[in-house]
Motif scaffolding. Structure first.
Motif, PDB file in Angstrom:
ATOM      1  N   GLU A   8      20.938   4.146 -24.724  1.00 35.36           N
ATOM      2  CA  GLU A   8      19.804   4.240 -25.649  1.00 35.36           C
ATOM      3  C   GLU A   8      19.628   2.941 -26.429  1.00 35.36           C
ATOM      4  O   GLU A   8      20.596   2.379 -26.942  1.00 35.36           O
ATOM      5  CB  GLU A   8      20.031   5.389 -26.632  1.00 35.36           C
ATOM      6  CG  GLU A   8      18.893   5.541 -27.630  1.00 35.36           C
ATOM      7  CD  GLU A   8      19.202   6.507 -28.764  1.00 35.36           C
ATOM      8  OE1 GLU A   8      18.270   6.809 -29.513  1.00 35.36           O
ATOM      9  OE2 GLU A   8      20.364   6.926 -28.915  1.00 35.36           O
TER      10      GLU A   8
ATOM     11  N   HIS B  31      20.173  -1.842 -29.143  1.00 38.33           N
ATOM     12  CA  HIS B  31      20.974  -0.698 -29.599  1.00 38.33           C
ATOM     13  C   HIS B  31      20.929  -0.578 -31.119  1.00 38.33           C
ATOM     14  O   HIS B  31      20.981   0.515 -31.654  1.00 38.33           O
ATOM     15  CB  HIS B  31      22.453  -0.859 -29.207  1.00 38.33           C
ATOM     16  CG  HIS B  31      22.686  -0.859 -27.749  1.00 38.33           C
ATOM     17  ND1 HIS B  31      22.615   0.268 -26.981  1.00 38.33           N
ATOM     18  CD2 HIS B  31      23.004  -1.856 -26.892  1.00 38.33           C
ATOM     19  CE1 HIS B  31      22.874  -0.026 -25.730  1.00 38.33           C
ATOM     20  NE2 HIS B  31      23.116  -1.317 -25.650  1.00 38.33           N
TER      21      HIS B  31
ATOM     22  N   THR C  13      27.448   6.791 -33.731  1.00 41.02           N
ATOM     23  CA  THR C  13      26.112   6.721 -33.131  1.00 41.02           C
ATOM     24  C   THR C  13      25.951   5.446 -32.313  1.00 41.02           C
ATOM     25  O   THR C  13      25.483   5.484 -31.170  1.00 41.02           O
ATOM     26  CB  THR C  13      25.024   6.780 -34.231  1.00 41.02           C
ATOM     27  OG1 THR C  13      25.186   8.000 -34.967  1.00 41.02           O
ATOM     28  CG2 THR C  13      23.629   6.719 -33.647  1.00 41.02           C
TER      29      THR C  13
ATOM     30  N   GLU D  90      28.131   5.692 -29.124  1.00 40.12           N
ATOM     31  CA  GLU D  90      27.596   6.602 -28.104  1.00 40.12           C
ATOM     32  C   GLU D  90      26.424   5.986 -27.348  1.00 40.12           C
ATOM     33  O   GLU D  90      26.188   6.312 -26.186  1.00 40.12           O
ATOM     34  CB  GLU D  90      27.237   7.948 -28.715  1.00 40.12           C
ATOM     35  CG  GLU D  90      28.480   8.770 -29.043  1.00 40.12           C
ATOM     36  CD  GLU D  90      28.196  10.151 -29.589  1.00 40.12           C
ATOM     37  OE1 GLU D  90      27.067  10.407 -30.086  1.00 40.12           O
ATOM     38  OE2 GLU D  90      29.114  10.997 -29.532  1.00 40.12           O
ATOM     39  N   ARG D  91      25.723   5.065 -27.980  1.00 39.02           N
ATOM     40  CA  ARG D  91      24.637   4.366 -27.282  1.00 39.02           C
ATOM     41  C   ARG D  91      25.165   3.508 -26.131  1.00 39.02           C
ATOM     42  O   ARG D  91      24.433   3.241 -25.191  1.00 39.02           O
ATOM     43  CB  ARG D  91      23.830   3.511 -28.257  1.00 39.02           C
ATOM     44  CG  ARG D  91      22.963   4.339 -29.175  1.00 39.02           C
ATOM     45  CD  ARG D  91      22.184   3.485 -30.150  1.00 39.02           C
ATOM     46  NE  ARG D  91      21.494   4.351 -31.089  1.00 39.02           N
ATOM     47  CZ  ARG D  91      21.094   3.987 -32.293  1.00 39.02           C
ATOM     48  NH1 ARG D  91      21.309   2.747 -32.720  1.00 39.02           N
ATOM     49  NH2 ARG D  91      20.487   4.836 -33.081  1.00 39.02           N
ATOM     50  N   THR D  92      26.434   3.098 -26.196  1.00 36.44           N
ATOM     51  CA  THR D  92      27.002   2.342 -25.077  1.00 36.44           C
ATOM     52  C   THR D  92      27.155   3.253 -23.860  1.00 36.44           C
ATOM     53  O   THR D  92      27.116   2.781 -22.727  1.00 36.44           O
ATOM     54  CB  THR D  92      28.375   1.703 -25.417  1.00 36.44           C
ATOM     55  OG1 THR D  92      29.329   2.734 -25.676  1.00 36.44           O
ATOM     56  CG2 THR D  92      28.264   0.782 -26.618  1.00 36.44           C
ATOM     57  N   HIS D  93      27.327   4.550 -24.087  1.00 35.41           N
ATOM     58  CA  HIS D  93      27.430   5.514 -22.988  1.00 35.41           C
ATOM     59  C   HIS D  93      26.046   5.916 -22.470  1.00 35.41           C
ATOM     60  O   HIS D  93      25.847   6.057 -21.268  1.00 35.41           O
ATOM     61  CB  HIS D  93      28.161   6.781 -23.438  1.00 35.41           C
ATOM     62  CG  HIS D  93      29.603   6.569 -23.772  1.00 35.41           C
ATOM     63  ND1 HIS D  93      30.561   6.278 -22.826  1.00 35.41           N
ATOM     64  CD2 HIS D  93      30.244   6.604 -24.964  1.00 35.41           C
ATOM     65  CE1 HIS D  93      31.742   6.153 -23.413  1.00 35.41           C
ATOM     66  NE2 HIS D  93      31.582   6.340 -24.719  1.00 35.41           N
ATOM     67  N   THR D  94      25.118   6.126 -23.397  1.00 34.30           N
ATOM     68  CA  THR D  94      23.794   6.647 -23.009  1.00 34.30           C
ATOM     69  C   THR D  94      22.818   5.555 -22.609  1.00 34.30           C
ATOM     70  O   THR D  94      21.839   5.831 -21.922  1.00 34.30           O
ATOM     71  CB  THR D  94      23.163   7.446 -24.166  1.00 34.30           C
ATOM     72  OG1 THR D  94      22.932   6.548 -25.268  1.00 34.30           O
ATOM     73  CG2 THR D  94      24.058   8.606 -24.609  1.00 34.30           C
TER      74      THR D  94
ATOM     75  N   CYS E 131      33.580  10.834 -30.304  1.00 35.65           N
ATOM     76  CA  CYS E 131      32.615  10.606 -29.238  1.00 35.65           C
ATOM     77  C   CYS E 131      32.646  11.776 -28.266  1.00 35.65           C
ATOM     78  O   CYS E 131      33.712  12.244 -27.873  1.00 35.65           O
ATOM     79  CB  CYS E 131      32.949   9.305 -28.498  1.00 35.65           C
ATOM     80  SG  CYS E 131      31.840   8.969 -27.108  1.00 35.65           S
ATOM     81  N   LYS E 132      31.460  12.245 -27.853  1.00 35.18           N
ATOM     82  CA  LYS E 132      31.411  13.358 -26.904  1.00 35.18           C
ATOM     83  C   LYS E 132      31.543  12.880 -25.456  1.00 35.18           C
ATOM     84  O   LYS E 132      31.600  13.686 -24.539  1.00 35.18           O
ATOM     85  CB  LYS E 132      30.132  14.169 -27.097  1.00 35.18           C
ATOM     86  CG  LYS E 132      28.839  13.411 -26.973  1.00 35.18           C
ATOM     87  CD  LYS E 132      27.658  14.304 -27.331  1.00 35.18           C
ATOM     88  CE  LYS E 132      26.406  13.482 -27.526  1.00 35.18           C
ATOM     89  NZ  LYS E 132      25.360  14.225 -28.190  1.00 35.18           N
ATOM     90  N   TYR E 133      31.613  11.560 -25.257  1.00 34.22           N
ATOM     91  CA  TYR E 133      31.722  11.008 -23.904  1.00 34.22           C
ATOM     92  C   TYR E 133      33.109  10.454 -23.581  1.00 34.22           C
ATOM     93  O   TYR E 133      33.442  10.275 -22.416  1.00 34.22           O
ATOM     94  CB  TYR E 133      30.682   9.897 -23.705  1.00 34.22           C
ATOM     95  CG  TYR E 133      29.267  10.353 -23.971  1.00 34.22           C
ATOM     96  CD1 TYR E 133      28.586  11.127 -23.048  1.00 34.22           C
ATOM     97  CD2 TYR E 133      28.632  10.024 -25.162  1.00 34.22           C
ATOM     98  CE1 TYR E 133      27.300  11.564 -23.296  1.00 34.22           C
ATOM     99  CE2 TYR E 133      27.332  10.446 -25.416  1.00 34.22           C
ATOM    100  CZ  TYR E 133      26.668  11.222 -24.478  1.00 34.22           C
ATOM    101  OH  TYR E 133      25.400  11.643 -24.729  1.00 34.22           O
TER     102      TYR E 133
END
Length: 189
Positions: free
Chosen positions: A91, A104, A82, A85-89, A68-70
């Motif tokens: 999206e 999501h 993927t 990461e939607r939990t961070h963004t 993860c980049k976050y």
């Protein structure tokens, strides 16, 4: 077909439907053919696609190449990354045509659509008449009947049948965190 509403293409073996010929062809080749030429090097399982055996083998090796980049989490599968990461963004790329609610995951949208058709809880327990709208809720409930796959807390070894119960236990009991203050004194719970 996606935009025109034309009839979907159907697999003659399992009746699953597709909008693209190439998707149907891949499905028949890899899923319904029964041909599984890729064996796991660690266990007896076999797979139809090389990609699937590589992903499966990470269970045995513990490899988590997708980071993860976050945050510091990493995953065995790119799709899991993927979703995470939607939990961070925030999206939510899947939206309901009937009410515009967004999700999501495509699976969440599919389950939600059942609300509009009137079929709210399509999944039924094998052991009793209780119904669910989520597979993981059904699986957790069925563990109550079978007693198998007990989930245990790594801090105190208490066991649970539901993942959500274990998660809450670790968050509020074994973590040491006491997020709820008493309104009358300085104690926290």
């Amino acid at each position: 077909r996606v935009h025109t509403g034309e009839d979907k293409l159907s697999c003659e073996y399992c009746s699953k439907t597709f909008t693209l010929k190439s998707s149907l062809k891949n499905h028949k080749k890899f899923i319904c053919s029964g041909d599984k030429p890729f064996p796991c090097t660690f266990c007896d399982r076999r797979f139809a696609r090389k990609f699937d055996v590589e992903s499966h083998e990470r269970i045995h090796t513990g490899e988590t190449p997708f980071s993860c980049k976050y945050c510091i989490k990493s995953f065995r599968k790119k799709y899991s990354l993927t979703l995470h990461e939607r939990t961070h963004t925030g999206e939510k790329p899947y939206s309901c045509e009937d009410c515009s609610k967004t999700f999501h995951r495509n699976e969440g949208l599919k389950l939600h659509k059942l609300i509009h058709t009137g079929e709210k809880k399509p999944l039924v327990c094998k052991y009793c008449p209780k119904r669910f709208n989520r597979r993981n809720s059904l699986k957790g409930h069925e563990r109550v009947h079978t007693g198998e796959d007990k989930l245990s807390c790594e801090y105190c070894s208490k066991t649970f049948t539901l993942k959500s119960s274990l998660k809450n236990h670790k968050k509020f009991i074994c973590s040491g965190d006491k997020p709820f203050p008493c309104t009358f004194c300085d104690r926290r719970f």
